[in-house]
Design an enzyme around this catalytic site. Structure first.
Site, short mmCIF file in Angstrom:
data_model
loop_
_atom_site.label_atom_id
_atom_site.label_comp_id
_atom_site.label_asym_id
_atom_site.label_seq_id
_atom_site.Cartn_x
_atom_site.Cartn_y
_atom_site.Cartn_z
N LYS A 1 53.30 7.44 16.77
CA LYS A 1 52.65 8.54 16.05
C LYS A 1 52.92 9.87 16.78
O LYS A 1 53.11 10.92 16.14
CB LYS A 1 51.14 8.30 15.93
N GLU B 1 52.76 1.89 10.08
CA GLU B 1 52.20 0.68 10.68
C GLU B 1 51.05 1.22 11.52
O GLU B 1 51.24 2.13 12.33
CB GLU B 1 53.23 -0.02 11.55
N TYR C 1 51.92 1.90 19.24
CA TYR C 1 51.49 2.57 18.00
C TYR C 1 51.29 4.07 18.26
O TYR C 1 51.83 4.92 17.55
CB TYR C 1 50.18 1.95 17.48
N ASN D 1 38.61 7.42 14.64
CA ASN D 1 38.56 6.12 13.93
C ASN D 1 37.79 6.21 12.62
O ASN D 1 36.63 6.63 12.60
CB ASN D 1 37.88 5.06 14.80
N THR E 1 46.75 10.91 14.49
CA THR E 1 45.59 10.23 15.06
C THR E 1 45.21 10.82 16.42
O THR E 1 46.08 11.35 17.13
CB THR E 1 45.92 8.73 15.22
N ASP E 2 43.94 10.65 16.78
CA ASP E 2 43.51 11.10 18.12
C ASP E 2 44.15 10.25 19.23
O ASP E 2 44.12 10.62 20.39
CB ASP E 2 41.98 11.08 18.24
N GLU E 3 44.72 9.09 18.84
CA GLU E 3 45.28 8.20 19.86
C GLU E 3 46.50 8.81 20.56
O GLU E 3 46.90 8.34 21.63
CB GLU E 3 45.61 6.83 19.26
P1 NAD Z 1 46.83 1.08 6.57
O1 NAD Z 1 47.56 0.16 7.48
O2 NAD Z 1 45.59 0.62 5.88
O3 NAD Z 1 47.83 1.58 5.42
C1 NAD Z 1 49.16 1.91 5.66
C2 NAD Z 1 49.88 1.93 4.31
O4 NAD Z 1 51.24 2.34 4.55
C3 NAD Z 1 49.95 0.56 3.64
O5 NAD Z 1 49.66 0.69 2.28
C4 NAD Z 1 51.39 0.13 3.83
O6 NAD Z 1 51.88 -0.73 2.82
C5 NAD Z 1 52.10 1.47 3.83
N1 NAD Z 1 53.39 1.44 4.53
C6 NAD Z 1 53.66 0.89 5.73
N2 NAD Z 1 54.97 1.04 6.02
C7 NAD Z 1 55.52 1.74 4.99
C8 NAD Z 1 56.82 2.21 4.72
N3 NAD Z 1 57.82 2.02 5.57
N4 NAD Z 1 57.03 2.89 3.57
C9 NAD Z 1 56.02 3.09 2.67
N5 NAD Z 1 54.78 2.64 2.88
C10 NAD Z 1 54.52 1.97 4.03
O7 NAD Z 1 46.55 2.40 7.43
P2 NAD Z 1 45.35 3.44 7.35
O8 NAD Z 1 44.27 2.99 8.25
O9 NAD Z 1 45.07 3.75 5.93
O10 NAD Z 1 46.04 4.71 8.04
C11 NAD Z 1 46.77 5.65 7.27
C12 NAD Z 1 47.32 6.73 8.18
O11 NAD Z 1 46.25 7.36 8.88
C13 NAD Z 1 48.27 6.20 9.26
O12 NAD Z 1 49.32 7.12 9.38
C14 NAD Z 1 47.41 6.18 10.52
O13 NAD Z 1 48.21 6.38 11.66
C15 NAD Z 1 46.49 7.35 10.27
N6 NAD Z 1 45.17 7.25 10.91
C16 NAD Z 1 44.38 6.15 10.73
C17 NAD Z 1 43.12 6.10 11.33
C18 NAD Z 1 42.21 4.91 11.12
O14 NAD Z 1 41.13 4.85 11.74
N7 NAD Z 1 42.53 3.95 10.24
C19 NAD Z 1 42.67 7.17 12.09
C20 NAD Z 1 43.50 8.29 12.26
C21 NAD Z 1 44.74 8.32 11.65
P1 TYD Z 2 40.65 -0.94 16.12
O1 TYD Z 2 39.83 -1.06 14.88
O2 TYD Z 2 41.83 -1.84 16.29
O3 TYD Z 2 41.05 0.61 16.25
P2 TYD Z 2 41.79 1.39 17.46
O4 TYD Z 2 42.30 0.43 18.44
O5 TYD Z 2 42.90 2.08 16.72
O6 TYD Z 2 40.76 2.31 18.01
O7 TYD Z 2 39.70 -1.17 17.37
C1 TYD Z 2 38.56 -0.37 17.58
C2 TYD Z 2 37.95 -0.79 18.91
O8 TYD Z 2 37.47 -2.13 18.78
C3 TYD Z 2 38.95 -0.84 20.06
O9 TYD Z 2 38.27 -0.44 21.25
C4 TYD Z 2 39.35 -2.29 20.15
C5 TYD Z 2 38.09 -3.01 19.72
N1 TYD Z 2 38.29 -4.30 19.03
C6 TYD Z 2 37.59 -5.45 19.48
O10 TYD Z 2 36.82 -5.41 20.44
N2 TYD Z 2 37.79 -6.63 18.80
C7 TYD Z 2 38.63 -6.72 17.74
O11 TYD Z 2 38.79 -7.83 17.16
C8 TYD Z 2 39.31 -5.55 17.29
C9 TYD Z 2 40.24 -5.59 16.11
C10 TYD Z 2 39.10 -4.36 17.97
#
Ligand code: NAD
Ligand code: TYD
Length: 335
Positions: free
Chosen positions: A153, A83, A149, A178, A124-126
């Site tokens: 992680k 998630e 979240y 991000n 994640t960096d978070e």
């Molecule tokens: P996303 O939400 O787009 O995709 C998550 C996927 O995981 C989805 O396809 C969902 O169906 C699947 N999933 C969720 N729960 C599951 C479960 N219990 N079993 C099997 N599959 C399940 O997320 P994303 O943005 O592609 O991120 C992928 C990974 O990278 C995550 O672990 C996230 O923490 C990490 N990450 C994301 C970012 C970013 O900027 N998006 C940055 C750093 C790290």
């Molecule tokens: P997001 O894409 O949710 O990534 P993260 O919180 O994991 O960094 O948000 C990126 C930045 O944008 C964060 O500072 C929150 C801000 N944000 C808004 O200002 N409006 C929005 O509708 C959303 C989704 C995020």
């Protein structure tokens, strides 16, 4: 090499599968994905007929399902399944703990029993929390997660570390900033704002809009994971970052300008609780040890991304209209 990719129907996982298939002709990929609201098989339409790609609908927290796949023979696991949206974790943290923490533990345990060779935890960096105006996160920065979240992680990262220390398990952790690019679910800032701007709808900017994120184009992230999967050192942590810091307001203005939309579309809305002020990654270790660097400039990445959403309305319009959710309920039953 047979690689189990978890969460491969999501944003980064689907881009990673495409990257692996294109760059490693000898690899076979199994994608396990639960297909939550964020999982979308449309993300992989172009590879679904590939004879080296297999899809299993399953939950990483379901030990029986995971064990069956791993026992069939898997060399490595790359764990994207999670998630992933901070705002949702503020509304309901339970599923974040189940998937992100227990799910990771199920994968670690099944992988350990079977003796897999590599396990990449995509983190994640978070996990490092929030920065002041100066400095950047290194792999040694303290873990100070601020959202449910990020806390989930962090817990998963600590389990990977514990399995490495206790069992010599071949875990590696990556912590990326991000991401943006094609196939990102339009609840995250960049795809939400691009698609809203395209549809002439308001862009909800949280708080004063001056929070800073360090953006990376998703393919640069995928290339880093690929490198770490093949050449990274077991037990290590690698930070990955694009080196493109922007305030949310700056980014919003760039999107509006490139789409020729007025700034009157910006709506300042109530801030996110516990909203991290600034993230910035120091990717020096990955550069020094594995020779990685981002290939995209932010300018090129954002332009291509805006173009992609403009040319692929079929992909996001059905998500935003809800048709997509009904489709999956029809196809696969209730989540
Ligand atoms: P996303 O939400 O787009 O995709 C998550 C996927 O995981 C989805 O396809 C969902 O169906 C699947 N999933 C969720 N729960 C599951 C479960 N219990 N079993 C099997 N599959 C399940 O997320 P994303 O943005 O592609 O991120 C992928 C990974 O990278 C995550 O672990 C996230 O923490 C990490 N990450 C994301 C970012 C970013 O900027 N998006 C940055 C750093 C790290
Ligand atoms: P997001 O894409 O949710 O990534 P993260 O919180 O994991 O960094 O948000 C990126 C930045 O944008 C964060 O500072 C929150 C801000 N944000 C808004 O200002 N409006 C929005 O509708 C959303 C989704 C995020």
């Amino acid at each position: 090499m047979k690689i189990l990719v978890t969460g491969g129907a999501g944003f980064i996982g689907s881009n990673f599968i495409r990257y692996l298939l294109n760059h490693h002709p000898a690899h076979t990929i199994i994608n396990i994905d639960k297909l939550t609201y964020a999982g979308n098989l449309d993300n992989l339409k172009d590879v679904e007929g590939n004879h080296r790609y297999f899809f299993v609908r399953g939950d990483i927290a379901d030990s029986e399902c995971v064990t069956k796949i791993i026992d069939d023979g898997v060399d490595a696991i790359v764990n994207f399944a999670a998630e992933s949206h901070v705002d949702r974790s503020i509304e309901d943290a339970g599923i974040f703990l189940k998937t992100n923490v227990l799910g990771t533990q199920v994968l670690l345990e099944a992988g350990r029993r079977k003796g897999i060779k590599r396990f990449i935890q995509v983190s994640t960096d978070e996990v490092y929390g929030s920065l002041g105006p100066e400095g950047s996160f290194t792999e040694d920065s303290p873990l100070k997660p601020n959202s449910p979240y990020a806390a989930s992680k962090t817990a998963a990262d600590l389990l990977v570390r514990a399995y490495y220390k206790t069992f010599g398990f071949p875990g590696i952790i990556t912590r990326c900033s991000n991401n943006y690019g094609p196939y990102q679910f339009p609840e995250k800032l960049i795809p939400l704002f691009i698609t809203n701007a395209l549809a002439q709808e308001p862009l909800p900017l949280y708080g004063d809009g001056l929070n800073i994120r360090d953006w990376i184009q998703v393919e640069d992230h995928c290339r880093a994971i690929d490198l770490i999967l093949h050449q990274g050192a077991i037990g290590e942590i690698y930070n990955i970052g694009g080196g493109a810091e922007k305030t949310n307001l700056e980014l919003t203005r760039i999107i509006l300008k490139k789409l020729n939309r007025p700034e009157t579309l910006i709506r300042y809305v109530k801030d996110r609780p516990g909203h991290d002020r600034r993230y910035a990654i120091d990717p020096g270790k990955l550069k020094r040890e594995l020779g990685w660097k981002p290939l995209y400039t932010f300018e090129r990445g954002i332009e291509e991304t805006i173009r992609w959403y403009g040319e692929n309305r079929w992909w996001w319009e059905k998500i935003k209209s809800g048709e997509y959710r009904e489709y999956y309920q029809r196809m696969y039953g209730k989540r």
